[in-house]
Scaffold this motif. Structure first.
Motif, PDB file in Angstrom:
ATOM      1  N   ALA A 301       7.209   8.296  -7.243  1.00 19.64           N
ATOM      2  CA  ALA A 301       6.985   7.384  -8.005  1.00 19.64           C
ATOM      3  C   ALA A 301       8.337   7.249  -8.724  1.00 19.64           C
ATOM      4  N   ALA A 302       9.100   8.357  -8.918  1.00 22.28           N
ATOM      5  CA  ALA A 302      10.131   8.452  -9.589  1.00 22.28           C
ATOM      6  C   ALA A 302      11.426   8.432  -8.311  1.00 22.28           C
ATOM      7  N   SER A 303      10.967   8.669  -6.794  1.00 20.91           N
ATOM      8  CA  SER A 303      12.013   8.768  -6.379  1.00 20.91           C
ATOM      9  C   SER A 303      12.448   7.015  -6.333  1.00 20.91           C
ATOM     10  N   HIS A 304      11.610   5.943  -6.550  1.00 16.55           N
ATOM     11  CA  HIS A 304      11.806   5.037  -6.050  1.00 16.55           C
ATOM     12  C   HIS A 304      11.926   4.200  -7.038  1.00 16.55           C
ATOM     13  N   VAL A 305      11.793   4.240  -8.653  1.00 15.57           N
ATOM     14  CA  VAL A 305      12.216   3.508  -9.563  1.00 15.57           C
ATOM     15  C   VAL A 305      14.043   3.928  -9.789  1.00 15.57           C
ATOM     16  N   VAL A 306      14.086   5.637  -9.451  1.00 12.66           N
ATOM     17  CA  VAL A 306      15.775   5.723  -9.600  1.00 12.66           C
ATOM     18  C   VAL A 306      16.840   4.730  -8.391  1.00 12.66           C
ATOM     19  N   ALA A 307      15.815   3.857  -6.998  1.00 14.06           N
ATOM     20  CA  ALA A 307      16.647   3.455  -5.963  1.00 14.06           C
ATOM     21  C   ALA A 307      16.759   1.924  -6.261  1.00 14.06           C
ATOM     22  N   GLN A 308      16.164   1.887  -7.977  1.00  9.74           N
ATOM     23  CA  GLN A 308      16.966   0.251  -8.414  1.00  9.74           C
ATOM     24  C   GLN A 308      17.531   0.292 -10.063  1.00  9.74           C
ATOM     25  N   LEU A 309      17.977  -0.951 -10.429  1.00  7.12           N
ATOM     26  CA  LEU A 309      17.746  -0.539 -11.611  1.00  7.12           C
ATOM     27  C   LEU A 309      16.783  -1.751 -12.548  1.00  7.12           C
ATOM     28  N   GLY A 310      16.364  -0.869 -13.203  1.00  3.56           N
ATOM     29  CA  GLY A 310      15.631  -0.508 -14.533  1.00  3.56           C
ATOM     30  C   GLY A 310      13.957   0.461 -14.089  1.00  3.56           C
ATOM     31  N   ALA A 311      13.342   0.328 -15.070  1.00  2.00           N
ATOM     32  CA  ALA A 311      12.111   1.404 -14.905  1.00  2.00           C
ATOM     33  C   ALA A 311      10.772   0.699 -14.060  1.00  2.00           C
ATOM     34  N   GLN A 312      11.088  -0.664 -14.466  1.00  2.00           N
ATOM     35  CA  GLN A 312       9.706  -1.383 -13.633  1.00  2.00           C
ATOM     36  C   GLN A 312       8.934  -0.961 -12.488  1.00  2.00           C
ATOM     37  N   PRO A 313       8.117  -0.395 -12.446  1.00  2.00           N
ATOM     38  CA  PRO A 313       7.334  -0.616 -10.793  1.00  2.00           C
ATOM     39  C   PRO A 313       8.462  -1.299  -9.585  1.00  2.00           C
ATOM     40  N   PRO A 314       8.576  -0.335  -8.552  1.00  2.00           N
ATOM     41  CA  PRO A 314       8.986  -1.412  -7.159  1.00  2.00           C
ATOM     42  C   PRO A 314       8.039  -2.051  -6.193  1.00  2.00           C
ATOM     43  N   GLU A 315       8.038  -3.084  -5.388  1.00  2.00           N
ATOM     44  CA  GLU A 315       7.888  -3.766  -5.153  1.00  2.00           C
ATOM     45  C   GLU A 315       6.862  -2.653  -4.015  1.00  2.00           C
ATOM     46  N   ASN A 316       5.795  -3.477  -3.396  1.00  2.00           N
ATOM     47  CA  ASN A 316       4.987  -2.656  -2.774  1.00  2.00           C
ATOM     48  C   ASN A 316       5.224  -1.082  -3.242  1.00  2.00           C
ATOM     49  N   LEU A 317       4.711  -0.699  -4.846  1.00  2.00           N
ATOM     50  CA  LEU A 317       5.187   1.144  -5.030  1.00  2.00           C
ATOM     51  C   LEU A 317       3.575   1.425  -4.690  1.00  2.00           C
ATOM     52  N   LYS A 318       2.487   0.676  -4.137  1.00  2.00           N
ATOM     53  CA  LYS A 318       1.195   1.247  -3.817  1.00  2.00           C
ATOM     54  C   LYS A 318       1.322   2.344  -2.518  1.00  2.00           C
ATOM     55  N   ALA A 319       1.862   1.035  -1.220  1.00  2.00           N
ATOM     56  CA  ALA A 319       2.135   0.829  -0.267  1.00  2.00           C
ATOM     57  C   ALA A 319       3.069   2.068   0.143  1.00  2.00           C
ATOM     58  N   ARG A 320       4.212   2.645  -0.628  1.00  2.00           N
ATOM     59  CA  ARG A 320       5.326   3.392  -0.529  1.00  2.00           C
ATOM     60  C   ARG A 320       5.237   4.551  -0.823  1.00  2.00           C
ATOM     61  N   VAL A 321       4.205   4.448  -1.646  1.00  2.00           N
ATOM     62  CA  VAL A 321       3.129   6.037  -2.059  1.00  2.00           C
ATOM     63  C   VAL A 321       2.502   6.783  -0.952  1.00  2.00           C
ATOM     64  N   ALA A 322       1.351   5.573  -0.888  1.00  2.00           N
ATOM     65  CA  ALA A 322       0.853   6.115   0.568  1.00  2.00           C
ATOM     66  C   ALA A 322       1.430   6.352   1.966  1.00  2.00           C
ATOM     67  N   ARG A 323       2.161   5.853   1.761  1.00  2.00           N
ATOM     68  CA  ARG A 323       3.152   6.030   3.196  1.00  2.00           C
ATOM     69  C   ARG A 323       3.593   7.608   2.946  1.00  2.00           C
ATOM     70  N   ASP A 324       4.519   8.031   1.579  1.00  2.00           N
ATOM     71  CA  ASP A 324       4.967   9.534   1.616  1.00  2.00           C
ATOM     72  C   ASP A 324       3.203  10.215   1.139  1.00  2.00           C
ATOM     73  N   VAL A 325       2.818  10.000   0.860  1.00  2.00           N
ATOM     74  CA  VAL A 325       1.347  10.749   0.470  1.00  2.00           C
ATOM     75  C   VAL A 325       0.441  10.362   0.903  1.00  2.00           C
ATOM     76  N   PRO A 326      -0.047  10.775   2.253  1.00  2.00           N
ATOM     77  CA  PRO A 326      -1.421  10.362   2.935  1.00  2.00           C
ATOM     78  C   PRO A 326      -2.498  10.545   2.027  1.00  2.00           C
ATOM     79  N   GLN A 327      -2.522  11.804   1.561  1.00  2.00           N
ATOM     80  CA  GLN A 327      -4.106  11.762   1.287  1.00  2.00           C
ATOM     81  C   GLN A 327      -4.349  10.516   0.025  1.00  2.00           C
ATOM     82  N   ALA A 328      -3.287  10.279  -0.918  1.00  2.00           N
ATOM     83  CA  ALA A 328      -3.353   8.977  -2.136  1.00  2.00           C
ATOM     84  C   ALA A 328      -3.808   7.555  -1.632  1.00  2.00           C
ATOM     85  N   GLY A 329      -3.567   7.595   0.116  1.00  2.00           N
ATOM     86  CA  GLY A 329      -3.343   6.211   0.384  1.00  2.00           C
ATOM     87  C   GLY A 329      -5.138   5.670   0.818  1.00  2.00           C
TER      88      GLY A 329
END
Length: 329
Positions: A301-329
């Motif tokens: 989650a932190a890695s996707h937040v720093v790739a944008q301006l601001g601390a808001q949840p990035p678009e499709n964050l849940k899907a991005r996390v599920a891709r990188d952490v399969p156990q959380a999918g």
């Protein structure tokens, strides 16, 4: 509710700029400077094109947790003004329950002008305003007792009224199965209130989340493990983040997990990286994932937040996390 956050409700006013502008504003680069209302208005007027979003450390964490699927709520004080409306609409847009009554008089809504330079560094000028009016009467003890975790912002230690608010949260949690989590906010905050935070971690806090500088300021010459139950503390879990070096999760019984950082696809703005980690970790914890998986969710989650301006949840964050952490999918 999975996670209830309590903290300073601040509107982040973000703008991309250069070092010369920061020098002209007379703000120390990379730091956070408290300003009064007149200074805040002056900075805001000079900033040019800006983006306004709900902010404050714990508010950022709660928005991330909600975006990942947590049933989440937030308690913080704004004024019934334009920025207060902006904060309310922004945090609710992420699925967060926010019902704290707004001030109708007194100081205006808190804001933080975040100046982001091309190197991703953030320089902040913060006006606390209405958020300092948060008090015990704003806490619904049934809501606290019904939450799996209540996340308290360390900055609340700066006022006696907010400390009374923390006391009410702790009292409600002690009478239920709810757990108390604490973020330490920054190392200077820890230095100001070290004895108070040590008391909380000895008696009341079950989950502590901090970066390595903050936890070092807290423990001094003692070990991080001294914060855990069985070693003199009350914490069940202590999470320490190390920036690009990852994080460490400590738990009772000598359990220790080293979590690798996920490299950001692009470094745009480091605002809210630690907040995002905390939100991701608490989502994982309250959804039954093992501690190492919860830490990995926080890291992604932190890695996707720093790739944008601001601390808001990035678009499709849940899907991005599920891709990188399969156990959380």
């Amino acid at each position: 509710m999975d996670v209830l956050g309590i903290g300073n409700a601040i509107v982040d006013v973000l703008t991309q700029t250069d070092d010369d502008t920061i020098t002209a504003f007379d703000l120390p680069k990379g730091g956070m400077t408290l300003v009064d209302e007149d200074q805040a208005e002056s900075l805001y007027a000079k900033a040019g094109q800006t983006t306004e979003r709900s902010g404050g450390s714990v508010a950022n964490s709660i928005a991330i947790a909600a975006a990942l699927g947590a049933d989440a709520g937030y308690v913080g004080k704004v004024h019934d003004d334009q920025l207060g409306t902006s904060f309310t609409n922004s945090i609710r847009s992420h699925g967060v329950s926010f019902r704290t009554p707004a001030l109708s008089e007194g100081p205006s809504t808190a804001r933080c002008l975040v100046l982001v330079t091309p190197d991703g560094e953030r320089t902040m000028g913060t006006y606390l305003g209405a958020c300092t009016a948060l008090g015990p009467n704003d806490i619904d003890q049934d809501e606290v007792a019904g939450s799996a975790v209540s996340l308290i912002e360390g900055y609340l230690a700066d006022t006696e009224q907010a400390r009374a608010t923390i006391g009410k949260i702790i009292d409600a949690s002690a009478k239920s199965e709810a757990r108390v989590a604490l973020t330490l906010s920054d190392s200077l905050c820890v230095e100001r209130h070290r004895d108070y935070f040590r008391e909380l971690t000895r008696e009341n806090v079950e989950i502590l989340i901090a970066d390595e500088d903050e936890v070092a300021a807290l423990v001094g010459d003692e070990s991080i493990e001294s914060l855990l139950r069985g070693n003199g503390g009350n914490c069940e879990i202590v999470v320490v983040t190390h920036g690009a070096k990852g994080s460490t999760v400590y738990a009772e019984g000598g359990v220790r997990h080293e979590i690798e950082a996920r490299p950001a696809d692009e470094l745009v703005d480091t605002t809210g990286a630690g907040d995002a980690y905390a939100g991701g970790f608490l989502y994982g914890l309250t959804h039954g994932f093992d501690l190492d998986v919860a830490g990995r969710i926080g890291s992604v989650a932190a890695s996707h937040v720093v790739a944008q301006l601001g601390a808001q949840p990035p678009e499709n964050l849940k899907a991005r996390v599920a891709r990188d952490v399969p156990q959380a999918g």
